[in-house]
Design an enzyme around this catalytic site. Sequence first.
Site, PDB file in Angstrom:
ATOM      1  N   THR A  39      21.523   9.593   3.442  1.00  0.00           N
ATOM      2  CA  THR A  39      20.187   8.992   3.425  1.00  0.00           C
ATOM      3  C   THR A  39      19.095  10.041   3.591  1.00  0.00           C
ATOM      4  O   THR A  39      17.932   9.770   3.307  1.00  0.00           O
ATOM      5  CB  THR A  39      20.066   7.918   4.527  1.00  0.00           C
ATOM      6  OG1 THR A  39      18.913   7.111   4.279  1.00  0.00           O
ATOM      7  CG2 THR A  39      19.980   8.537   5.911  1.00  0.00           C
TER       8      THR A  39
ATOM      9  N   GLU B 236      11.780   8.465  -1.679  1.00  0.00           N
ATOM     10  CA  GLU B 236      12.561   7.308  -2.120  1.00  0.00           C
ATOM     11  C   GLU B 236      12.371   6.976  -3.600  1.00  0.00           C
ATOM     12  O   GLU B 236      13.341   6.665  -4.310  1.00  0.00           O
ATOM     13  CB  GLU B 236      12.226   6.093  -1.253  1.00  0.00           C
ATOM     14  CG  GLU B 236      12.856   6.109   0.120  1.00  0.00           C
ATOM     15  CD  GLU B 236      12.177   7.076   1.084  1.00  0.00           C
ATOM     16  OE1 GLU B 236      12.775   7.420   2.120  1.00  0.00           O
ATOM     17  OE2 GLU B 236      11.022   7.493   0.794  1.00  0.00           O
TER      18      GLU B 236
ATOM     19  N   GLU C 163      17.202  10.225  13.749  1.00  0.00           N
ATOM     20  CA  GLU C 163      16.598  11.364  13.059  1.00  0.00           C
ATOM     21  C   GLU C 163      17.424  12.635  13.257  1.00  0.00           C
ATOM     22  O   GLU C 163      17.617  13.409  12.318  1.00  0.00           O
ATOM     23  CB  GLU C 163      15.161  11.577  13.546  1.00  0.00           C
ATOM     24  CG  GLU C 163      14.197  10.451  13.206  1.00  0.00           C
ATOM     25  CD  GLU C 163      13.880  10.357  11.720  1.00  0.00           C
ATOM     26  OE1 GLU C 163      14.345  11.214  10.936  1.00  0.00           O
ATOM     27  OE2 GLU C 163      13.153   9.428  11.332  1.00  0.00           O
TER      28      GLU C 163
ATOM     29  N   GLU D 258       2.028   3.831   2.212  1.00  0.00           N
ATOM     30  CA  GLU D 258       3.113   3.469   3.129  1.00  0.00           C
ATOM     31  C   GLU D 258       3.391   1.971   3.103  1.00  0.00           C
ATOM     32  O   GLU D 258       4.536   1.545   3.193  1.00  0.00           O
ATOM     33  CB  GLU D 258       2.766   3.932   4.548  1.00  0.00           C
ATOM     34  CG  GLU D 258       3.908   3.866   5.532  1.00  0.00           C
ATOM     35  CD  GLU D 258       4.988   4.905   5.290  1.00  0.00           C
ATOM     36  OE1 GLU D 258       5.920   4.996   6.108  1.00  0.00           O
ATOM     37  OE2 GLU D 258       4.919   5.634   4.275  1.00  0.00           O
TER      38      GLU D 258
ATOM     39  N   ASP E  43      16.507  -0.443   5.981  1.00  0.00           N
ATOM     40  CA  ASP E  43      16.874   0.150   4.700  1.00  0.00           C
ATOM     41  C   ASP E  43      18.226   0.855   4.700  1.00  0.00           C
ATOM     42  O   ASP E  43      19.143   0.503   3.956  1.00  0.00           O
ATOM     43  CB  ASP E  43      15.769   1.098   4.224  1.00  0.00           C
ATOM     44  CG  ASP E  43      15.342   2.094   5.300  1.00  0.00           C
ATOM     45  OD1 ASP E  43      15.784   1.981   6.453  1.00  0.00           O
ATOM     46  OD2 ASP E  43      14.543   2.995   4.977  1.00  0.00           O
TER      47      ASP E  43
END
Length: 731
Positions: free
Chosen positions: A579, A493, A225, A474, A370
């Site tokens: 990302t 996304e 993160e 989710e 992902d």
Amino acid sequence: MQWRALVLGLVLLRLGLHGVLWLVFGLGPSMGFYQRFPLSFGFQRLRSPDGPASPASGPVGRPGGLSGPSWLQPPGTGATQSPRKVPRRPEPGVCGPAHWGYVLGGRDRGPDEYEKRYSGAFPPQLRAQMRDLARGMFVFGYDNYMAHAFPQDELNPIHCRGRGPDRGDPSNLNINDVLGNYSLTLVDALDTLAVMGNSSEFQKAVKLVINTVSFDKDSTVQVFEATIRVLGSLLSAHRIITDSKQPFGDMTIKDYDNELLYMAHDLAVRLLPAFENTKTGIPYPRVNLKTGVPPDTNNETCTAGAGSLLVEFGILSRLLGDSTFEWVARRAVKALWNLRSNDTGLLGNVVNIQTGHWVGKQSGLGAGLDSFYEYLLKSYILFGEKEDLEMFNAAYQSIQNYLRRGREACNEGEGDPPLYVNVNMFSGQLMNTWIDSLQAFFPGLQVLIGDVEDAICLHAFYYAIWKRYGALPERYNWQLQAPDVLFYPLRPELVESTYLLYQATKNPFYLHVGMDILQSLEKYTKVKCGYATLHHVIDKSTEDRMESFFLSETCKYLYLLFDEDNPVHKSGTRYMFTTEGHIVSVDEHLRELPWKEFFSEEGGQDQGGKSVHRPKPHELKVINSSSNPPYEEKGCRCLSPEGVAQPLVGDPSSPSPGLEGRGWDWAAHLLLASQEPSTGLSAAASNEDPRRHTVNALSPQFRIFCLPVSGSGKTAAFGDLHCPIPQRAPL
């Protein structure tokens, strides 16, 4: 006659059972996802803008004949399965407009209404209106953060106050993994300000970051993160400021001295302990920015968290001429790659960093995996390293072989439309019947490789869920046709894939999708001081949190979708998004390896095939020599891997320039094949200020080890080398 009656009874019984199944599994008015889908997800054959239907170009090679919903069927048995060919690049196309109403929840609407709504032109006035709405959404969230939350990390938009790390509950990883007490939302939003052309606020925000943000904090954060949200944003903003073309307007900062680049380096150095003392080379998931890896840290990490650092670390290495960061990130990727299944080629989602044992054996496209796939491709796009593309192609082939279920082509043929499911990494067998919202990124990744038809079909699946709930839950159970996990934290996304599909097809349908998403966000998530997480996508209750990616990604992609004339699309510069949605220009400079030339006696060739000269020690140049702010006044001394202080030597017969008598000693050690260190390589320093200098000519075998004379260091390990890491290291 009895046998005729019996046959008739059996026929009627079978028809009755079919009728019950027809109602139970959603083929009635409440259009679901667990059925045969004779409507082909609502679109006709893929068509070129001005031509007839194009031939199917989806994957081929899977044997047919399986009965029942194919998403529940195994793809085959390991090595005996006929491999699926990766789809060839289809022509850019548009999906047919008919029957979208049936797929997207329109119970009483016929195909004519949806054809009119979704395939007609999107008027310029409406596009401008949606662009302004997206910008207004960002401004409302950003201004309220600055007014009510800064300098804390996030905004609580319902109660109009700030949020930082949860000091009272260190186990609250949902908060503490992300919030590091470093004004996260401001940092994460920097390049969005630039993309929207707000130069005055961008310049103000950059100065605030430089003057108020510090990473010298007792905060334990997740390496992933901190890398994608903070490190990536600092690098993106630095590139925007120093871009000679200034495509977004005048984003230059008066007297800018590469401070954001220094801050990125400072943060990266504090993250490096995660890569130490790990037997596999896979990093620990968390570090304390002051003290390194916590003593009670977990040895388990997810594949995406450990394997999605290469873009940001690689950019930093190539800007500094210091290979350390790219090397540790690349080493982690290779370590994970080498742990993939020999039978399927798939990876799991959780691994033990010391043993290399797969703790989580689920292989899918969502949480835990992902961005690993995403960064294999994007690392190749940025850096041009062929092994990254080779790994991505092999991974994509395995995904097609084992995760993709349904018919071969998206828009034709019998059976269910394609869906990517979660399987066991070793057997390829289905593990569960849910997908998560993070998987909605995958159509956008497919656009980047040219698999547009499959991207169109998969995107339609996620958009159909959005249309049903006005958000993406989710987790969604495609067998039960219901959410498994009900919250929606404003994730980007689906918006990202919508934007990239519009850029690929120019089909106005995707502008309508973006408008639907914008209107849903305005209707369901806007609160007093910003936009709130949906706690429950059905009853639309909210949670008091606005994550930083809402401003850095969701608003940015929505804005770019409707801003056709944005410099991202018109400047002639090629851009790629990380990302976390941070914008990075794709240019040749990032494909150069400034450290490679130092490891051949006579020089060599660069990636363009040009001959390069191996400079002598006194010829080493400084890269961004002014990027280091003042360091400890008492200076540094350097330690060899054995802990012995060594002076820096350029030419062994003379001391290095600019360092004499100033309290700065350096030792440069080249780790040879024998694993024995040797001195003799040098680092150049600025004659103006001994505290402002950088090191060039670094490689995976070459490290500069420094420690303030008055400071206390902690032992670090890179391969077989052990060295002290300062609390605040110079470049």
